[in-house]
Motif scaffolding. Structure first.
Motif, short mmCIF file in Angstrom:
data_model
loop_
_atom_site.label_atom_id
_atom_site.label_comp_id
_atom_site.label_asym_id
_atom_site.label_seq_id
_atom_site.Cartn_x
_atom_site.Cartn_y
_atom_site.Cartn_z
N ALA A 110 0.81 -1.21 0.00
CA ALA A 110 0.00 0.00 0.00
C ALA A 110 0.84 1.26 0.00
N ASN A 111 2.09 1.19 0.42
CA ASN A 111 2.94 2.38 0.46
C ASN A 111 3.37 2.82 -0.94
N PHE A 112 3.30 1.91 -1.92
CA PHE A 112 3.72 2.26 -3.28
C PHE A 112 2.56 2.96 -4.00
N THR A 113 2.90 3.95 -4.79
CA THR A 113 1.89 4.66 -5.57
C THR A 113 1.38 3.77 -6.69
N PRO A 114 0.12 3.98 -7.11
CA PRO A 114 -0.42 3.14 -8.21
C PRO A 114 0.31 3.39 -9.52
N ALA A 115 0.38 2.35 -10.33
CA ALA A 115 1.12 2.43 -11.59
C ALA A 115 0.29 3.04 -12.71
N GLN A 116 -0.99 2.72 -12.80
CA GLN A 116 -1.81 3.16 -13.93
C GLN A 116 -3.02 3.98 -13.51
N THR A 117 -3.45 3.87 -12.28
CA THR A 117 -4.70 4.52 -11.85
C THR A 117 -4.41 5.61 -10.83
N LYS A 118 -5.47 6.30 -10.46
CA LYS A 118 -5.35 7.36 -9.46
C LYS A 118 -5.29 6.79 -8.05
N TYR A 119 -6.07 5.75 -7.80
CA TYR A 119 -6.14 5.13 -6.48
C TYR A 119 -5.78 3.66 -6.58
N ARG A 120 -5.08 3.18 -5.56
CA ARG A 120 -4.89 1.74 -5.37
C ARG A 120 -6.02 1.25 -4.48
N VAL A 121 -6.81 0.32 -4.97
CA VAL A 121 -8.02 -0.14 -4.28
C VAL A 121 -7.82 -1.58 -3.83
N TYR A 122 -8.09 -1.84 -2.53
CA TYR A 122 -8.02 -3.19 -1.97
C TYR A 122 -9.44 -3.63 -1.59
N ILE A 123 -9.92 -4.66 -2.27
CA ILE A 123 -11.24 -5.24 -1.97
C ILE A 123 -11.01 -6.51 -1.16
N ILE A 124 -11.36 -6.49 0.12
CA ILE A 124 -11.17 -7.65 1.01
C ILE A 124 -12.53 -8.31 1.23
N ASP A 125 -12.74 -9.44 0.60
CA ASP A 125 -14.01 -10.15 0.69
C ASP A 125 -14.01 -11.08 1.90
N GLU A 126 -15.19 -11.24 2.51
CA GLU A 126 -15.36 -12.05 3.73
C GLU A 126 -14.34 -11.64 4.79
N VAL A 127 -14.31 -10.35 5.07
CA VAL A 127 -13.29 -9.80 5.97
C VAL A 127 -13.44 -10.33 7.39
N HIS A 128 -14.61 -10.83 7.75
CA HIS A 128 -14.80 -11.34 9.11
C HIS A 128 -13.97 -12.60 9.38
N MET A 129 -13.38 -13.20 8.32
CA MET A 129 -12.56 -14.40 8.50
C MET A 129 -11.13 -14.09 8.94
N LEU A 130 -10.75 -12.82 8.99
CA LEU A 130 -9.41 -12.48 9.43
C LEU A 130 -9.21 -12.85 10.89
N SER A 131 -7.99 -13.21 11.23
CA SER A 131 -7.68 -13.53 12.62
C SER A 131 -7.56 -12.25 13.45
N VAL A 132 -7.49 -12.43 14.76
CA VAL A 132 -7.36 -11.28 15.65
C VAL A 132 -6.07 -10.52 15.37
N GLY A 133 -5.00 -11.25 15.15
CA GLY A 133 -3.73 -10.60 14.85
C GLY A 133 -3.77 -9.85 13.53
N ALA A 134 -4.47 -10.42 12.54
CA ALA A 134 -4.58 -9.75 11.25
C ALA A 134 -5.40 -8.46 11.37
N PHE A 135 -6.47 -8.48 12.17
CA PHE A 135 -7.25 -7.26 12.39
C PHE A 135 -6.37 -6.19 13.05
N ASN A 136 -5.58 -6.58 14.03
CA ASN A 136 -4.71 -5.62 14.70
C ASN A 136 -3.66 -5.05 13.74
N ALA A 137 -3.16 -5.89 12.83
CA ALA A 137 -2.18 -5.40 11.86
C ALA A 137 -2.80 -4.45 10.85
N LEU A 138 -4.10 -4.67 10.54
CA LEU A 138 -4.78 -3.83 9.56
C LEU A 138 -5.28 -2.53 10.15
N LEU A 139 -5.43 -2.49 11.48
CA LEU A 139 -6.13 -1.39 12.13
C LEU A 139 -5.47 -0.04 11.85
#
Length: 568
Positions: A110-139
């Motif tokens: 995410a720290n890198f700027t997008p190559a072709q678009t204006k925004y870098r978009v992250y679509i995280i599907d079924e996000v409730h499946m992340l572990s507790v540690g993953a939620f803390n890392a994403l927070l």
């Protein structure tokens, strides 16, 4: 290679999304004004358009030629996102990438700027499946992402997300799509595919999809594989469900206690390869429809069925006590749970149906309540029995049994039958002003009783209306005034009349008004299934006319030669 319908007809712009105006209109407004959030949360049941809207939003925030909030769909960026050639839009499945290492990799990218678009978009599907540690890392990244990053989270179980994640996202709730909207979309898709889809078949597919457009398109795809002309029969054969006629036949057999007929129906369905789990689910849905029709005045706004089916279900619901319907739902729900643990599902289904036909075989709480309600209904309809002789009196040989001589000597009294008096439709002339209390009540009684009674057979006896509590319960939702006025009252059926016994004089004052009288008639019709005329129940005051008990005791004592001394 053939492309399935739900992929081929996936919406490309917000205008094509069906049944989610609360989401699409808000997103289009934000895009037009340029107020784009850094994190979005899309929640809702499966197949309602969460991932579809996420992809449309990822194109819209990067499209150089927005058209009223929708992406143009023809520019290089829009076409690249659609075919997956642009890597600045990343879709992650949290069910298989739910560890801390996966989120750390995402943060570094995410720290890198997008190559072709204006925004870098992250679509995280079924996000409730992340572990507790993953939620803390994403927070932390989710709270303050780089200015060129947008997160779109999608989940079907929003209650599993931590509150810290929820507070950092702009939340959009996706509703279940209505059956009418799904059927309309299916008809359009079938027409574009060169197939014919009957409206009844489209509504059946919509009902089976349970609010999900993806499931509906998948089932339509299966039906088109069987026949290019999709009828109701094709849908039933493809989905392996019981037809509505079978459901009505099964429910009629259950309510009448006809065990052989019910088992014969199950055998016929089984030989036609009907799945017992699906049959159980269909019966539960049928009983639910009966429950709603029994409990609501306008249940047609909730139920999805044809007019003919609605009329048949209304007839069933009106003549059934609510306890019978609830017992059916409870027993079928329990059977559905047990079917996942047994080897022979047919046996489980047959056992459940036999218990429903014979509630005395079922020891569940709802079955006991059903039996108690049936006993109470029978007791309310039985008149009080005459006193029975103990049989201990001494009698001479050849003498008549006690009571026989009295029955021979005394003619049977004439039954006092209350006369129904119809309530006036409208007062013929305005009433004079009266004092506020007693005068108004006496006038109401007089106005009711002065009407001429219709000719009714003297042999016809009134029968207590056992469903009267249900009528009052239904009235409580329509008019609290009528419900409170008739609290503690009773009702009897005699011919075409419902005779109401109410101690509160306000009840008859209200029934003289057409609006309250119509509410009472509608409530009686919904519960009993018949239209009755209304009248008061005039009960003879036998206790006041009977002989003084002390005087009767005195006469018996004098007849036996006992001296009676009166004290003044």
């Amino acid at each position: 290679m053939y492309q399935v319908l739900y992929r081929k007809w996936r919406p490309r712009v917000f205008a094509d999304v069906v049944g989610q105006p609360q989401v699409t209109e808000t997103l289009k407004s934000e895009l037009r004004s340029g107020h784009i959030a850094h994190a979005y949360l899309f929640t809702g049941s499966r197949g309602t358009g969460k991932t579809t809207c996420a992809k449309i939003l990822s194109k819209a925030v990067n499209c150089p030629d927005l058209r009223d909030g929708d992406p143009c769909g023809v520019c290089e960026i829009c076409r690249g996102i659609d075919d997956g050639s642009i890597l600045d839009v990343v879709e992650i499945d949290a069910a298989s990438n739910n560890g801390v290492d996966n989120i750390r990799t995402l943060r570094e990218e995410a720290n890198f700027t997008p190559a072709q678009t204006k925004y870098r978009v992250y679509i995280i599907d079924e996000v409730h499946m992340l572990s507790v540690g993953a939620f803390n890392a994403l927070l932390k990244t989710l709270e303050e992402p780089p200015p060129h990053v947008i997160f779109i989270l999608a989940t079907t179980e929003v209650h599993k997300l931590p509150a810290t994640i929820l507070s950092r996202c702009q939340r959009f709730d996706f509703h279940r799509i209505s059956a009418e909207d799904i059927a309309s979309r299916l008809t359009y898709v079938a027409g574009q595919e060169g197939a014919q889809l009957q409206s009844e078949a489209a509504m059946l597919i919509a009902r089976l999809a349970d609010g999900g457009m993806r499931d509906a398109l998948s089932l339509l795809d299966q039906c088109l594989g069987r026949s290019r002309e999709v009828t109701r029969e094709v849908v039933e054969q493809t989905a392996g469900i019981a037809g509505r006629e079978h459901l009505f036949a099964l429910s009629e057999g259950i309510f009448s206690g006809d065990v052989p007929a019910v088992l014969q129906q199950v055998d016929e369905l089984y030989r036609n390869s009907k799945d017992m789990v699906r049959l159980c689910e269909e019966l539960i849905e049928h009983f639910r429809s009966l429950m709603l029709l029994k409990s609501m005045k306008h249940a047609d706004s909730i139920l999805t069925c044809t007019r003919e089916e609605m009329a048949r279900m209304e007839q069933q619901a009106l003549r059934l006590p609510i306890t019978v319907i609830l017992h059916g739902i409870d027993a079928l729900q329990a059977a559905l749970e047990r079917m996942g643990r047994v080897s022979n599902r047919r046996v489980e289904m047959e056992m459940t149906l036999v218990r429903l036909c014979s509630p005395e075989l079922d020891q569940s709480q709802t079955a006991i309540l059903r039996r108690l309600e049936a006993l109470e209904r029978q007791l309310r309809q039985v008149s009080p029995a005459a006193p029975v002789s103990s049989g201990l009196e001494e009698r001479k040989p050849g003498a008549p049994a006690p009571g026989e001589a009295q029955r021979a000597a005394v003619p049977p009294p004439k039954a006092e039958v209350p006369e129904p008096v119809p309530l006036p439709e409208e007062p013929s002339e305005p009433e004079p002003d009266l004092p506020p209390a007693a005068g108004r009540q006496e006038t109401a009684k007089a106005a009711v009783q002065k009407e001429k009674a219709p000719p009714v057979s003297a042999q016809e006896k009134p029968v207590r209306l056992a469903e009267w509590p249900e009528v009052l319960q239904l009235l409580s939702g329509e008019s609290r005034t009528v419900a409170s006025a008739f609290h503690g009252s009773g009702a009897y059926i005699r011919g075409d009349y419902v005779l109401i016994a109410a101690k509160n004089d306000l009840a008859f004052e209200l029934l003289r008004r057409s609006d309250y009288r119509n509410k009472m008639r509608d409530a009686i019709r919904q519960v009993t299934g018949r239209v009755y005329k209304l009248g008061p129940y005039k009960e003879k005051q036998e206790q006041e006319e009977s002989q003084d008990p002390l005087k009767a005791l005195e006469e018996k004592a004098q007849a036996a030669g006992i001296e009676v001394v009166r004290k003044t």
